[in-house]
Design a protein around this motif. Structure first.
Motif, PDB file in Angstrom:
ATOM      1  N   LYS A 212       0.836  -1.216   0.000  1.00 19.64           N
ATOM      2  CA  LYS A 212       0.000   0.000   0.000  1.00 19.64           C
ATOM      3  C   LYS A 212       0.863   1.255   0.000  1.00 19.64           C
ATOM      4  CE  LYS A 212      -3.990  -2.063   2.351  1.00 19.64           C
ATOM      5  NZ  LYS A 212      -4.850  -2.021   3.553  1.00 19.64           N
ATOM      6  N   ARG A 213       1.962   1.213   0.754  1.00 21.17           N
ATOM      7  CA  ARG A 213       2.857   2.372   0.777  1.00 21.17           C
ATOM      8  C   ARG A 213       3.497   2.589  -0.597  1.00 21.17           C
ATOM      9  NH1 ARG A 213       5.061   4.117   5.769  1.00 21.17           N
ATOM     10  NH2 ARG A 213       7.118   4.286   4.789  1.00 21.17           N
ATOM     11  N   LEU A 218       5.251   5.955  -1.111  1.00 19.18           N
ATOM     12  CA  LEU A 218       6.041   6.096   0.117  1.00 19.18           C
ATOM     13  C   LEU A 218       7.109   5.010   0.244  1.00 19.18           C
ATOM     14  CD1 LEU A 218       3.219   7.014   2.662  1.00 19.18           C
ATOM     15  CD2 LEU A 218       4.835   8.546   1.501  1.00 19.18           C
ATOM     16  N   SER A 219       6.992   3.937  -0.525  1.00 18.82           N
ATOM     17  CA  SER A 219       7.994   2.863  -0.518  1.00 18.82           C
ATOM     18  C   SER A 219       8.296   2.465  -1.953  1.00 18.82           C
ATOM     19  CB  SER A 219       7.489   1.638   0.255  1.00 18.82           C
ATOM     20  OG  SER A 219       7.320   1.933   1.628  1.00 18.82           O
TER      21      SER A 219
END
Length: 485
Positions: A212-213, A218-219
């Motif tokens: 999800k990140r 974000l990842s």
């Protein structure tokens, strides 16, 4: 004179019962134990000189109620133990047969014999019809044991019986030890499997979170693939441990010889619940100890080894071989056996016990080998060779016992050191994981660092559980190696 003949037979019987022959059995001297007078320096230093007297009751050594239920079931249902008990009964019966040969066999015989001789053979020119009725007490081929041959065979049979009995006791100790070791193995694998399952679930959640990140930027892909690889590795390890756990359960079921007691389900369920709860925490408490009492010290080798059932069994085999030499030597000398009967005989059944119908027979037999092509000497050589083998087997048994005890005592010290180090390592890895996890959540560390900390902590937990099992199994092995008492 006829009235004196039964008295002669009675006197002969009394004489046979009172004769004590000389023995040709070699004097037995127990071989010196071919092992050091003390345990190796490392073992002695680690265990001290304090003597620990194990209780004869195995329940005092294995206080775990679940393990006690398993051992009790195994002692009742294990098929190999039943075979061993049957071997003891067989040897006892054979010893009884050998012992019976030392006493005369007295029978009560009653018979009727009839015959018809044709005229041309009767010598009277007429057919000759005969019949006879007999009733008597008889002794059949009773050997006068002047040279101790029969006694030597009796002693050998008794020694073989005792050897089988000690062998059965040794197997019983082995069964108790094996059940304990198998139980510890099952508990270890239950803990490790549940821990791996919980770890796999945790890594699956981490993978989902990182996915999800990644979706929101974000990842990166590297973090996702690392998390996915960690999850797949945990799944593979879970399957591997589950396979080993099933094999351990089947092995335990074979040893127990019956369905596993229900109390085992409660114990394994508690272990699994502990591992799952422990895996959910970053700092994991040590798992419950399933080891028997840890303080173990022993006496000198000469005091410990000579009471082991397997050593006692080997010595009884040596005694049997020694007695067989005497029996073989006695074959060079005459063998005297007696056959006799005292009773009544008559042509008519109605006159069987009338006055004047007394009858007796007395047949002494002397047999002395003159020429047998070296058979008797070969039997002596064979008996002496078998004694040499029995001595070597006895000494080898002591040497193996010494090595087994020395290895187990030394290993117990090393396991304690190893376990202390692993517990320290697990604590350090738990602290590291806690801090790396906090740094990762704060965005200071990357996922690779967190994954490495999780992996090292998981390996430390698994190693600690495996060593605890080895430590517990070592104590079970010592129970057997020290003779169970």
């Amino acid at each position: 004179m006829n009235k004196l003949l039964p008295l002669y037979a009675t006197a002969a019987l009394a004489l046979t019962l009172s004769i004590s022959g000389c023995s040709l059995v070699p004097e037995y001297l127990r071989p010196a134990a071919p092992v050091p007078a003390d345990w190796p320096t490392t073992t002695s230093a680690a265990n001290g000189k304090t003597a620990l007297k194990f209780s004869d009751d195995w329940k005092a050594f294995f206080p775990d109620a679940t393990l006690q239920a398993l051992i009790s079931t195994a002692l009742e249902h294990n098929r190999d133990l039943k075979i061993a008990v049957g071997r003891v009964d067989e040897a006892r019966a054979l010893a009884g047969l050998a012992r019976a040969d030392r006493y005369p066999t007295v029978d009560v015989n009653a018979q009727r014999s009839a015959g018809l001789t044709p005229a041309d053979l009767s010598g009277t020119g007429r057919e000759l019809s005969t019949q006879r009725y007999d009733a008597a007490f008889g002794i059949t081929a009773f050997e006068l044991d002047f040279w101790g041959r029969v006694k030597a065979l009796d002693d050998a049979a008794r020694a073989n019986f005792l050897s089988s009995e000690y062998a059965q006791r040794s197997f019983r100790l082995t069964l108790i030890s094996d059940v304990a070791a198998s139980y510890f193995s099952l508990r270890e694998l239950t803990l490790r499997t549940a821990l791996s399952e919980a770890t796999a679930l945790t890594r699956k959640d981490s993978r989902r979170l990182i996915e999800k990140r990644r979706d929101v930027g974000l990842s990166g892909d590297l973090d996702f693939y690392s998390a996915d690889g960690a999850w797949q590795a945990a799944r593979a390890e879970t399957a591997n441990l589950a396979r080993q756990k099933a094999a351990a359960e089947n092995a335990l079921r074979l040893l127990v010889g019956s369905n596993l007691p229900a109390i085992l389900d409660a114990a394994t369920a508690a272990d699994a619940a502990f591992s799952r709860s422990a895996a959910s925490e970053v700092a994991v408490a040590p798992p419950p100890s399933f080891a028997p009492p840890a303080e173990i010290a022993v006496e000198l080798p000469s005091e410990v080894l000579l009471r082991r059932p397997d050593v006692l069994a080997a010595e009884q085999k040596l005694l049997a071989a020694n007695a067989n030499i005497g029996a073989a030597r006695a074959a060079f000398f005459p063998r005297i056996s007696l056959t006799g009967a005292v009773g009544s005989a008559s042509r008519e059944l109605s006159g069987l016990f009338d006055s004047g119908s007394g009858a007796w027979s007395f047949i002494p037999l002397l047999k002395w080998p003159i020429f047998d092509a070296g058979r008797t000497q070969a039997n002596v050589d064979l008996a002496e060779a078998r004694k040499v083998i029995a001595v070597a087997e006895y000494e080898r048994t002591i040497q193996q016992a010494f090595r087994e005890v020395a290895d187990l005592l030394d290993a117990r010290t090393r396991y304690a050191e190893q376990l202390a180090a692993l517990e320290g390592a697990e604590k350090s890895q738990a602290e590291r994981l806690q801090r790396v996890d906090a740094r990762y959540r704060a965005g200071v560390s990357n996922y690779l660092e967190l994954h490495d900390a999780q992996r090292e902590h998981f390996l430390a937990q698994q190693a600690m559980l495996a060593t605890r099992r080895a430590w517990a199994a070592n104590a079970a092995g010592l129970y057997k190696a020290l003779g169970g008492a």
